[in-house]
Design an enzyme around this catalytic site. Structure first.
Site, PDB file in Angstrom:
ATOM      1  N   ALA A 115      21.090   5.266  70.882  1.00 36.14           N
ATOM      2  CA  ALA A 115      20.630   6.521  69.872  1.00 36.14           C
ATOM      3  C   ALA A 115      19.353   6.250  69.748  1.00 36.14           C
ATOM      4  CB  ALA A 115      21.892   6.532  68.996  1.00 36.14           C
ATOM      5  N   ASN A 181      25.841  -0.937  67.616  1.00 38.68           N
ATOM      6  CA  ASN A 181      25.078  -0.937  68.776  1.00 38.68           C
ATOM      7  C   ASN A 181      23.930  -0.468  68.571  1.00 38.68           C
ATOM      8  OD1 ASN A 181      27.203  -2.159  70.791  1.00 38.68           O
ATOM      9  ND2 ASN A 181      28.324   0.217  70.537  1.00 38.68           N
ATOM     10  N   HIS A 211      19.774   8.086  62.283  1.00 35.03           N
ATOM     11  CA  HIS A 211      18.926   6.716  62.729  1.00 35.03           C
ATOM     12  C   HIS A 211      17.560   6.322  61.463  1.00 35.03           C
ATOM     13  CE1 HIS A 211      22.472   5.488  64.807  1.00 35.03           C
ATOM     14  NE2 HIS A 211      22.724   6.707  65.314  1.00 35.03           N
TER      15      HIS A 211
END
Length: 258
Positions: A115, A181, A211
């Site tokens: 992502a 991850n 993020h």
């Protein structure tokens, strides 16, 4: 290209259905425990049976434990392995086992960006001179439910964005196998697990999974900020994560050149 998939959960089934729509890719089978009640492709009951379908590429979509149990066999078979559970590589013993198997068996260990965008730039920065990498992950309370976050903060009482953990990437990846991850992918691309700094936050106002990272060094500075919607079936997973796997598969098949 022939592709086999380990796992038929939220990510595995998503990837399979999208690959099936491409006539140049054949999904040979899935290996999933527990066995799914229904599946649009053949389901096998062992990693050996999965490899017997002669895939060119195996895609792991089943979590850290599954990667530990199956990754070495795939690589020693000489088959390329694309890993969704990148955080499992924060375990030094597992990383060593898989890299050794890849070197000896002929199969390649493939790490997607997940992502998080900007991974290629961080890899280039490592060559040019990389001094620091700092990551921040901000998600809604429901994305942290059922994780170690519940032991670190009262999710129900949070009223604004609040950090509950600041640590290195290895700690974050191992303590939050379903959420971090992207942290592992960033660490592997850049300074490694110990030198990559991580800050995890819970935010009741978060719209999707957020993020951000900043990388600095002799090359200059890279910053990236991404807000991704979540998979309807799993709020811990950003929707971009399975699409990153799909893009990597299509590149491997020669369907995408850049």
């Amino acid at each position: 290209m022939r592709v086999a998939v380990i796992g038929y959960g939220a990510i595995g089934s998503f990837v399979i259905e999208h690959l099936k729509a491409d006539p140049s890719i054949e999904v040979t089978a899935t290996f999933s425990l527990p066995r799914p009640e229904t599946s649009s492709i053949p389901v096998v009951e062992s990693i050996g049976a999965l490899l017997a379908t002669s895939p060119d590429l195996v895609v792991e979509c089943a979590g850290h434990t599954s990667l530990r149990d199956t990754g070495e066999a795939v690589l020693r078979h000489g088959t390329d392995l694309l890993v969704a559970s990148v955080g499992a590589l924060a375990d030094p013993a597992l990383e060593h086992t898989l890299r050794t198997a890849a070197a000896g068996g002929g199969g390649r260990l493939l790490i997607p960006g997940g992502a998080l965008g900007g991974i290629d730039a961080v890899s280039a920065a490592r060559e040019a001179g990389l001094d620091s990498v700092e990551y921040s992950g901000r998600k809604a309370p429901k994305a942290w439910k059922g994780t170690r976050a519940e032991q670190l903060i009262d999710l129900a009482s949070v009223t604004r964005a609040t950090a509950f953990l600041e640590c290195d990437a290895r700690t974050a990846a191992l303590q939050f196998p379903q959420n971090a991850n992207v942290v592992a992918a960033l660490a592997l691309a850049g300074l490694g697990f110990e030198k990559t700094r991580v800050r995890l936050l819970v935010d009741p106002g978060a719209d999707g999974n957020n993020h951000t990272f900043v990388a600095r060094g002799a090359f200059g500075e890279i910053s990236a900020s991404i807000r991704s919607t979540t998979l309807p079936s799993n709020p811990k997973t950003s929707a971009l994560a399975p699409y990153s796997l799909i893009q990597t598969i299509k590149k491997r098949a020669g369907l995408i050149l850049a």
